[in-house]
Design an enzyme around this catalytic site. Structure first.
Site, PDB file in Angstrom:
ATOM      1  N   GLU A 156       0.818  -1.228   0.000  1.00 21.81           N
ATOM      2  CA  GLU A 156       0.000   0.000   0.000  1.00 21.81           C
ATOM      3  C   GLU A 156       0.850   1.276   0.000  1.00 21.81           C
ATOM      4  O   GLU A 156       0.373   2.324  -0.432  1.00 21.81           O
ATOM      5  CB  GLU A 156      -0.954   0.017   1.204  1.00 21.81           C
ATOM      6  CG  GLU A 156      -2.145  -0.912   1.066  1.00 21.81           C
ATOM      7  CD  GLU A 156      -1.871  -2.267   1.700  1.00 21.81           C
ATOM      8  OE1 GLU A 156      -0.681  -2.680   1.771  1.00 21.81           O
ATOM      9  OE2 GLU A 156      -2.839  -2.919   2.111  1.00 21.81           O
TER      10      GLU A 156
ATOM     11  N   HIS B 291       3.648   1.735  -1.806  1.00 22.73           N
ATOM     12  CA  HIS B 291       3.892   1.984  -3.237  1.00 22.73           C
ATOM     13  C   HIS B 291       2.596   2.452  -3.915  1.00 22.73           C
ATOM     14  O   HIS B 291       2.619   3.328  -4.774  1.00 22.73           O
ATOM     15  CB  HIS B 291       4.354   0.700  -3.927  1.00 22.73           C
ATOM     16  CG  HIS B 291       5.618   0.108  -3.374  1.00 22.73           C
ATOM     17  ND1 HIS B 291       5.643  -1.072  -2.674  1.00 22.73           N
ATOM     18  CD2 HIS B 291       6.898   0.530  -3.436  1.00 22.73           C
ATOM     19  CE1 HIS B 291       6.884  -1.359  -2.326  1.00 22.73           C
ATOM     20  NE2 HIS B 291       7.675  -0.403  -2.773  1.00 22.73           N
TER      21      HIS B 291
ATOM     22  N   GLY C 285       8.700   7.980  -1.168  1.00 24.13           N
ATOM     23  CA  GLY C 285       8.109   7.885   0.155  1.00 24.13           C
ATOM     24  C   GLY C 285       8.983   8.550   1.209  1.00 24.13           C
ATOM     25  O   GLY C 285      10.201   8.414   1.190  1.00 24.13           O
TER      26      GLY C 285
ATOM     27  N   ASP D   3      11.635   6.672   3.456  1.00 24.84           N
ATOM     28  CA  ASP D   3      13.066   6.712   3.147  1.00 24.84           C
ATOM     29  C   ASP D   3      13.482   8.182   3.062  1.00 24.84           C
ATOM     30  O   ASP D   3      13.820   8.697   2.001  1.00 24.84           O
ATOM     31  CB  ASP D   3      13.333   5.972   1.844  1.00 24.84           C
ATOM     32  CG  ASP D   3      12.916   4.511   1.934  1.00 24.84           C
ATOM     33  OD1 ASP D   3      13.667   3.731   2.528  1.00 24.84           O
ATOM     34  OD2 ASP D   3      11.816   4.161   1.459  1.00 24.84           O
TER      35      ASP D   3
HETATM   36  P1  AMP Z   1      11.209   0.429  -2.433  1.00 28.77           P
HETATM   37  O1  AMP Z   1      10.471  -0.496  -3.335  1.00 28.77           O
HETATM   38  O2  AMP Z   1      11.314  -0.038  -1.023  1.00 28.77           O
HETATM   39  O3  AMP Z   1      12.519   0.889  -3.020  1.00 28.77           O
HETATM   40  O4  AMP Z   1      10.319   1.739  -2.348  1.00 28.77           O
HETATM   41  C1  AMP Z   1       9.921   2.425  -3.504  1.00 28.77           C
HETATM   42  C2  AMP Z   1       9.323   3.743  -3.096  1.00 28.77           C
HETATM   43  O5  AMP Z   1       8.198   3.505  -2.254  1.00 28.77           O
HETATM   44  C3  AMP Z   1      10.311   4.589  -2.285  1.00 28.77           C
HETATM   45  O6  AMP Z   1      10.165   5.953  -2.665  1.00 28.77           O
HETATM   46  C4  AMP Z   1       9.854   4.361  -0.866  1.00 28.77           C
HETATM   47  O7  AMP Z   1      10.168   5.443  -0.002  1.00 28.77           O
HETATM   48  C5  AMP Z   1       8.359   4.243  -1.060  1.00 28.77           C
HETATM   49  N1  AMP Z   1       7.773   3.539   0.090  1.00 28.77           N
HETATM   50  C6  AMP Z   1       8.177   2.359   0.622  1.00 28.77           C
HETATM   51  N2  AMP Z   1       7.442   2.055   1.713  1.00 28.77           N
HETATM   52  C7  AMP Z   1       6.561   3.065   1.871  1.00 28.77           C
HETATM   53  C8  AMP Z   1       5.533   3.357   2.822  1.00 28.77           C
HETATM   54  N3  AMP Z   1       5.280   2.527   3.820  1.00 28.77           N
HETATM   55  N4  AMP Z   1       4.838   4.502   2.680  1.00 28.77           N
HETATM   56  C9  AMP Z   1       5.098   5.353   1.664  1.00 28.77           C
HETATM   57  N5  AMP Z   1       6.050   5.150   0.731  1.00 28.77           N
HETATM   58  C10 AMP Z   1       6.770   4.029   0.835  1.00 28.77           C
END
Ligand code: AMP
Length: 289
Positions: free
Chosen positions: A35, A37, A147, A150
């Site tokens: 959710e 993403h 997000g 991060d």
């Molecule tokens: P990742 O697949 O972990 O590299 O994350 C891809 C994007 O989704 C990054 O910009 C993350 O910061 C964002 N993201 C990951 N988890 C969350 C979350 N719980 N809430 C909001 N954005 C998120």
């Protein structure tokens, strides 16, 4: 929704979109979509004509002893989630497609990485800015969604865009959480049942620190001690860091004022979890951003 696996194909699409005057929103991810993403995709959908998302577990941003191999992957699930969020193009390149040759040029981040994950994951952000620079060139987006979970990544990408004059707007999106406060993360599936129960205390610890700041505590050392003690009391995880810094510069402070970040990273058996809170103190409001 179109699934595109080649750089050349995607560049052809994005050229056409640009020629038609479409506004392109981009959501870069490592897949195993949840959710968090989806929230990024929804905001991109609302603010752009075309939404492009990517799924790429970038080996360059993983250290030798990190979880590149065990990072969860599920392409079929990611395709159906992306479809349900009305993504127009899902870019799923292989490692060979993204890095066909030994690179001749490497990138090195020199600011905003001395603390937090930059400190405990040497080279991580060099890998992040390398892959994002490539993706920005391939996708040619107007808006890119990240997000706040991060938050250091947002700070580093903000510097990347300014330093290298990428004509893109970075859009930070609030962290999406489980009902008990745990930040949604692809890595959460690798927690044991007991660890999952304990993991909720990371966000609770941030809230304890936040409350002390609202109550008037100005000393970052006091807050960090309090947050560490709370995590130790409630989890068996090994604390990687608890830090309170100014944001987005991520330098240390003697007194809490302006915009600050309270951030934690905790190792469980197979998973290292991170979470943070960005807090604005102007007018002593202590508001979470
Ligand atoms: P990742 O697949 O972990 O590299 O994350 C891809 C994007 O989704 C990054 O910009 C993350 O910061 C964002 N993201 C990951 N988890 C969350 C979350 N719980 N809430 C909001 N954005 C998120």
């Amino acid at each position: 929704m179109e699934i595109v696996r080649s750089v050349a194909n995607l560049q052809q699409y994005t050229c056409e979109f640009r020629e038609k005057g479409c506004k392109i929103g981009f959501v870069p991810t490592m897949g195993f979509l949840h959710e968090g993403h989806q929230r990024l995709m929804q905001q991109a959908r609302a603010e752009n004509d075309i939404v492009i998302a990517s799924i790429f577990v970038n080996p360059l941003q993983f250290g030798a002893n990190e979880d590149y191999e065990t990072y969860p992957r599920n392409e079929n699930q990611d395709v159906s989630v992306s479809k349900s969020e009305k993504v127009d193009i899902l870019f799923i390149p292989t490692v060979a497609e993204m890095y066909p040759e030994e690179p001749s040029i490497t990138m090195q981040v020199t600011k905003r990485t001395e603390a937090l994950c930059g400190k405990s994951r040497p080279g991580h952000f060099d890998g992040v800015v390398t892959v994002l620079s490539k993706l920005f060139h391939i996708v040619n987006p107007h808006n890119v969604y990240f997000g706040k979970k991060d938050a250091q990544q947002v700070a580093v990408v903000d510097a990347l865009v300014k330093d290298l004059n990428f004509p893109v707007t970075i859009v930070p999106v609030d962290t999406v959480r489980e009902n008990d406060g745990l930040a949604k993360s692809s890595r959460n599936v690798n927690l044991t049942k007991e660890e999952r129960e304990e993991a909720k205390f990371l966000y609770k610890a941030l809230r304890v620190g936040h409350q002390s700041i609202i109550d008037g505590e100005k000393n970052p050392i006091t807050i960090v001690k309090e947050v560490k003690a709370f995590i130790k009391q409630h989890t068996r995880g090994k604390i990687d860091y608890v830090e309170l810094l100014d944001y987005p510069e991520l330098t240390s402070i003697d007194e809490i004022s302006g915009q600050v970040i309270l951030a934690v990273a905790v190792f469980f058996d197979k998973v290292r979890l991170i979470d943070n809170m960005i807090i604005q103190l102007d007018n002593n409001s202590g508001m979470e951003l």
